[in-house]
Design an enzyme around this catalytic site. Structure first.
Site, short mmCIF file in Angstrom:
data_model
loop_
_atom_site.label_atom_id
_atom_site.label_comp_id
_atom_site.label_asym_id
_atom_site.label_seq_id
_atom_site.Cartn_x
_atom_site.Cartn_y
_atom_site.Cartn_z
N ASP A 35 -11.07 9.67 -8.88
CA ASP A 35 -11.18 9.22 -7.41
C ASP A 35 -9.77 9.49 -6.58
OD1 ASP A 35 -13.97 8.79 -7.42
OD2 ASP A 35 -13.64 6.57 -7.11
N LYS A 56 -14.08 10.63 -2.55
CA LYS A 56 -15.01 10.72 -1.41
C LYS A 56 -14.62 9.58 -0.54
CE LYS A 56 -18.49 8.25 -4.41
NZ LYS A 56 -18.64 7.16 -3.65
N MET A 168 -11.92 -2.26 3.08
CA MET A 168 -12.35 -1.37 4.06
C MET A 168 -12.25 -1.80 5.58
SD MET A 168 -15.19 0.39 1.60
CE MET A 168 -15.39 -0.82 0.28
#
Ligand code: SAH
Length: 245
Positions: A35, A56, A168
């Site tokens: 990742d 991603k 996030m």
């Protein structure tokens, strides 16, 4: 004969925060699917493996999840040992269990290896004890980003008395601030924003709930970052800083 997939947490970024199990899995890997948020330096433990980047990150070029699933399946069915390397811990906002379930349903043997999640590492690296005795009786990990836009119970979070660690959250600072203020959290509640935790380029910005949006703008806070919101975010324990030195 079928191969095996290891779902491995690579920790927050500092390659020395890998677990011994992660290192062992990497040393056995034929294929490493990595990742974006994983520090490529950890690949020194798998010089023999073929490396496939499958990052991603929001807003960037992305590899669809079902493509990642099918790729893992294909290599495992070829009898290969596949290491799926994820940032932090595979099961903390990392879809680790979804991937494990899907592979299990397709008859593939899966093993999960914990990693140190960014929120815990970031706090410690900045000298913030997330559950400081007498100050915080718990810690709550939340994401500010949801696929279905379902909303968190911010009022409960604001009044729960635990330290909040928000993943996030960089793009959602205004909403987080508003929701917690509206939920009754005090305006001068300490906040720490920690970017690139555990990496040489780590930066931290301390502020308050009311001031955090402006502080982040002045600081030019960028993803990846975690937010620590709670009394303990004012701490800077020297002993913890010494551990990371
Ligand atoms: N599974 C990961 C989290 C993936 S979600 C883990 O356990 O850490 C991605 C979010 O993690 C980012 O948006 C950011 O909030 C956080 N993150 C990951 N690495 C980070 C780092 N080195 N420093 C600060 N935050 C990080």
């Amino acid at each position: 004969m079928h191969g095996k997939v290891w779902l491995v947490g690579a920790g927050p970024g500092d390659p020395e925060l890998l677990t011994l199990k992660a290192v062992k899995a990497l040393a056995q890997a034929d294929i490493v699917m990595i990742d974006d948020l994983v520090n490529p330096a950890v690949l020194e433990h798998s010089p023999q493996a073929r490396v496939i980047p499958v990052g991603k990150r929001g807003g960037c070029r992305s590899t669809p999840q079902d493509f990642i699933h099918r790729l893992m399946l294909r290599y495992a069915r070829q009898g290969k040992c596949v290491v799926r390397l994820k940032g932090g811990d595979p099961c903390i906002f990392g879809r680790g269990s979804e991937e494990a379930d899907w592979l299990g349903e397709h008859g593939i043997q899966v093993e999960m290896v914990n990693g140190i999640t960014a929120g815990l590492a970031g706090a410690t690296q900045c000298g913030i004890p997330l559950t400081l005795r007498g100050v915080a009786r718990g810690v709550t990990l939340v994401t500010a980003h949801t696929q279905d836009d379902s909303s968190l119970n911010w009022q409960a979070l604001a009044q729960g008395g635990t330290t909040l660690v928000v993943y996030m959250g960089v793009a959602k600072l205004p909403e987080i601030r508003e929701s917690l203020l509206a939920g009754g959290m005090r305006a001068d509640m300490p906040v720490a924003m920690i970017e690139n935790a555990s990496l040489p380029q780590q930066r931290e910005c301390r502020s308050t709930l009311a001031g955090m949006q402006q502080a982040a703008a002045d600081f030019q806070l960028k993803s990846p970052a975690i937010l620590v919101i709670g009394e303990v975010a004012a701490e800077q324990a020297q002993a913890l800083l010494a551990v990371s030195a």
